[in-house]
Write a protein that holds these residues in place. Sequence first.
Motif, PDB file in Angstrom:
ATOM      1  N   ASP A   1      28.414  28.320  22.659  1.00 12.63           N
ATOM      2  CA  ASP A   1      27.217  27.654  22.165  1.00 12.63           C
ATOM      3  C   ASP A   1      27.243  27.577  20.648  1.00 12.63           C
ATOM      4  N   THR A   2      26.671  26.496  20.112  1.00  8.15           N
ATOM      5  CA  THR A   2      26.512  26.399  18.670  1.00  8.15           C
ATOM      6  C   THR A   2      25.290  27.203  18.248  1.00  8.15           C
ATOM      7  N   HIS A   3      25.149  27.427  16.960  1.00  4.67           N
ATOM      8  CA  HIS A   3      23.962  28.123  16.456  1.00  4.67           C
ATOM      9  C   HIS A   3      22.700  27.343  16.806  1.00  4.67           C
ATOM     10  N   VAL A   4      22.778  26.028  16.719  1.00  6.23           N
ATOM     11  CA  VAL A   4      21.624  25.181  17.041  1.00  6.23           C
ATOM     12  C   VAL A   4      21.231  25.352  18.503  1.00  6.23           C
ATOM     13  N   GLU A   5      22.212  25.332  19.387  1.00  6.04           N
ATOM     14  CA  GLU A   5      21.930  25.504  20.813  1.00  6.04           C
ATOM     15  C   GLU A   5      21.326  26.868  21.101  1.00  6.04           C
TER      16      GLU A   5
END
Length: 72
Positions: free
Chosen positions: A4-8
């Motif tokens: 996962d990305t930080h945004v996700e």
Amino acid sequence: MHNDTHVERLRSHAASRPDALALRFLEGDAVAAELTFAQLDASIRALAARLRQLGGGRPRAVHAERGDDEQP
């Protein structure tokens, strides 16, 4: 979740526990301000929208450090 990305991850936290404490800002030993995950998500979305209006590109990196008392 490791991909996962930080945004996700932020959006996931904001959706699953919007009222949980995300950030605490200190001035010395005193708490100056606190943000929940919902507030942090809203602030970041507003900032991103404003940057897009100004013609800025997509952010490439964010640096955040864990506090000693943060749980995974």
